[in-house]
Write a protein that holds these residues in place. Structure first.
Motif, short mmCIF file in Angstrom:
data_model
loop_
_atom_site.label_atom_id
_atom_site.label_comp_id
_atom_site.label_asym_id
_atom_site.label_seq_id
_atom_site.Cartn_x
_atom_site.Cartn_y
_atom_site.Cartn_z
N TYR A 168 0.83 -1.19 0.00
CA TYR A 168 0.00 0.00 0.00
C TYR A 168 0.87 1.25 0.00
O TYR A 168 1.87 1.32 0.73
CB TYR A 168 -0.91 0.01 1.23
N GLU A 170 0.32 4.03 1.35
CA GLU A 170 0.31 4.72 2.64
C GLU A 170 1.21 4.04 3.67
O GLU A 170 1.42 4.58 4.76
CB GLU A 170 -1.12 4.82 3.20
N THR A 176 1.79 1.05 10.22
CA THR A 176 0.85 2.13 10.54
C THR A 176 0.04 1.81 11.80
O THR A 176 -0.32 2.72 12.55
CB THR A 176 -0.09 2.41 9.35
N LEU A 197 -0.06 8.11 6.92
CA LEU A 197 0.62 7.90 5.65
C LEU A 197 2.11 7.91 5.90
O LEU A 197 2.66 8.89 6.43
CB LEU A 197 0.25 9.00 4.65
N SER A 198 2.79 6.82 5.57
CA SER A 198 4.23 6.73 5.75
C SER A 198 4.94 7.55 4.67
O SER A 198 4.62 7.44 3.49
CB SER A 198 4.68 5.27 5.67
N TYR A 347 5.95 10.43 8.87
CA TYR A 347 4.51 10.15 8.80
C TYR A 347 3.72 11.43 8.65
O TYR A 347 4.11 12.51 9.10
CB TYR A 347 4.05 9.42 10.07
N GLU A 352 -9.14 10.54 7.36
CA GLU A 352 -9.00 9.39 6.47
C GLU A 352 -9.15 9.77 4.99
O GLU A 352 -8.42 9.25 4.14
CB GLU A 352 -10.01 8.31 6.84
N ILE A 355 -5.91 11.27 3.82
CA ILE A 355 -4.89 10.24 3.63
C ILE A 355 -5.17 9.44 2.36
O ILE A 355 -4.24 9.13 1.59
CB ILE A 355 -4.82 9.31 4.86
N ASP A 356 -6.42 9.11 2.10
CA ASP A 356 -6.77 8.39 0.87
C ASP A 356 -6.36 9.20 -0.36
O ASP A 356 -5.78 8.65 -1.31
CB ASP A 356 -8.28 8.12 0.82
N SER A 359 -2.54 9.45 -0.65
CA SER A 359 -1.97 8.15 -1.04
C SER A 359 -2.02 7.98 -2.55
O SER A 359 -1.08 7.45 -3.16
CB SER A 359 -2.74 7.01 -0.36
N ARG A 362 0.59 10.15 -3.97
CA ARG A 362 1.91 9.56 -3.73
C ARG A 362 2.29 8.54 -4.82
O ARG A 362 3.45 8.42 -5.19
CB ARG A 362 1.93 8.89 -2.35
N GLN A 368 5.96 3.62 -3.05
CA GLN A 368 5.80 3.28 -1.64
C GLN A 368 7.12 3.55 -0.94
O GLN A 368 8.12 3.85 -1.59
CB GLN A 368 5.43 1.80 -1.46
#
Length: 490
Positions: A168, A170, A176, A197-198, A347, A352, A355-356, A359, A362, A368
């Motif tokens: 993933y 994130e 996470t 999110l990493s 992070y 949410e 973050i979605d 991601s 990203r 990743q």
């Protein structure tokens, strides 16, 4: 037999037997270069394998292998009973005997847009002594534990899940989840795995947010003086950056309120623990005011938790994100600030749906993070290794802070003003106006001491003649020697 001209071309090929590169590849590359440079043109016959072997005094099998390689790549066409020819499909190249004004390995032939805001020189010190930007001491970091944890990920089960596929964007769920529990406990946040999110570090976090949430012309506000790298990113994404004052209580929120009354603000960037570069902490009153303004005017608060982990006087205030009731804060942190700049893992914390969205953005930039490092860090968080390290490091850093500040006051008290920082790993040092910081830094470098010349902290209308003197990465003995060098110079 090929023409005398072609024979002469091949006689000029130099085969270097002392190098590791196989002879057939040297020959293949030499012929390919002659075609690219127009020395050999399309449809032209070249020497056969026997003739070429004689011209170059090498084995015919080697020549055959080189010709087979070139034919497979489409450069040559070998016809049985007729000979070997340069492929007719190769575009015609006219020989160019002129020498380029600048070698292509140094200067590109295409234009590069001028971006004055990225022309900052990177100072990578290689000195024995250093009063840096406030980096942690890697000697204190749990390197052995991290090594064991990382190695264990390479030998345990679940090999396909870890190595056989992408994960993933994130971040690994195992990481996470561990990170969520850690942040909830240490920072008073109320997160789940889906709120994280990493990322590789704070700079990546700022880039990601600007890429996904900022449009050209959007207004971004931050404190002056501030973090120049962040400001450069704002400019890069064509945002309009507005600076507001910073005093001993942090950014002046009333100045932000005045801006909000006149224009639409999209994002406010703030480093409440502790403000970069001045190290001051944003007061409780102003934190409340900032959150109220964000809810009223619907702007994003980007909270950079710079130096959160090290507080010496009292328990730290919780982040803005912990008091956010309306989903206005994006919280950003990095283990690089606590362990070592070499560890690129951090992070983002947000709602949410944010973050979605980030991601997905990203995926366009960086598929990743380092999944194995994420698994290893998750183990250290779950085992309490990071927590124990921070408690131990806190004691060491406080002793270094106390020693450094005491010696600065004793040795340079008439030339320097500073407040003892409540936390973090650096002192915001304001020097006498008569001291030229740039010359001082140059003289220090010649004496094996690195420190910033303060140019990154200069703004139009802001001339503190100040710089950051980091004490965290130096031992007590090194700090004493560094102050002695400064005293001699000043």
């Amino acid at each position: 037999m090929s023409s005398p001209f072609v024979q002469q071309l091949f006689k000029e090929i130099k085969i270097k037997r002392a190098v590791k590169k196989p002879v057939y590849l040297q020959l293949s590359d030499a012929i390919m270069w002659m075609i690219k440079e127009g020395r050999l043109h399309r449809g032209q016959e070249i020497p056969g394998s026997r003739e070429m072997a004689q011209l170059l005094t090498i084995n015919r099998v080697t020549v055959t292998r080189a010709l087979d390689d070139l034919q497979a790549q489409g450069w040559l066409n070998r016809l049985v009973g007729k000979g070997t020819f340069v492929s007719a499909h190769i575009p015609e190249v006219r020989p160019d005997n002129s020498r380029p004004a600048k070698p292509p390995e140094k200067v590109a032939g295409f234009s590069i847009p001028a971006m004055g805001y990225i022309n900052h020189q990177l100072n990578i010190p290689n000195t024995t002594l250093h009063l840096d930007d406030g980096f942690p001491d890697p000697h204190l970091a749990p390197l052995k534990e991290l090594y064991r944890s990382y190695r264990a990920q390479l030998t345990r089960g679940g090999i396909y899940d870890k190595f056989g596929r992408y994960n993933y964007p994130e971040g690994a769920v195992y990481y996470t989840q561990a990170l969520s529990a850690y942040l909830n406990h240490t920072r008073g946040l109320n997160t789940r795995s889906g709120n994280l999110l990493s990322i590789r570090g704070t700079i990546m976090g700022i880039n990601l947010v600007c890429n996904g949430l900022i449009s050209p012309g959007d207004v971004i506000v931050s404190g002056i003086p501030g973090k120049i790298r962040a400001e450069d990113i704002f400019v890069h994404y064509r945002a309009k950056h507005i600076g507001i004052p910073v005093d001993r209580h942090g950014i002046v929120v009333e100045a932000l309120a005045e801006i909000c009354r006149k224009t639409r603000v999209r994002m406010v960037y703030v480093t409440p623990y502790h403000h970069y570069p001045t190290t001051v902490t944003l007061s409780v009153e102003r934190r409340t005011q900032l959150l109220q303004l964000a809810e009223k005017y619907k702007f994003i608060i980007f909270e950079d938790e710079n130096d959160f982990d090290f507080h010496y006087q009292r328990r730290p205030l919780f982040p803005l994100a912990a008091a956010d009731k309306h989903g206005m804060v994006i919280h950003c942190g990095s283990f690089s600030k606590s362990l070592s700049p070499a560890f690129r893992i951090g992070y983002l914390v947000a709602a949410e749906n944010v973050i979605d969205h980030l991601s997905q953005v990203r995926l366009l930039l960086d598929r990743q993070g380092d999944q194995i490092l994420e698994y290893a860090m998750a183990e250290l968080l779950r085992e309490g290794t990071i927590q124990r390290y921070l408690r131990k490091a806190m004691t060491v850093y406080q002793a270094r802070r106390d020693f450094f500040c005491e010696k600065l006051a004793q040795q340079l008290g008439d030339k320097i003003r500073f407040d003892i920082p409540e936390g973090g790993l650096t002192v915001w040092a304001r020097f006498d106006k008569a001291i030229n910081l740039e010359k001082m830094a140059q003289k220090a470098l010649r004496r094996d001491l690195y420190l910033s010349n303060g140019n990154l902290h200069k703004y139009p209308g802001f001339h503190e003649n100040a710089t950051r003197l980091g004490f965290g990465s130096s031992t007590i003995d090194q700090l004493e020697k560094s102050i002695a060098v400064l005293k001699k110079i000043i």
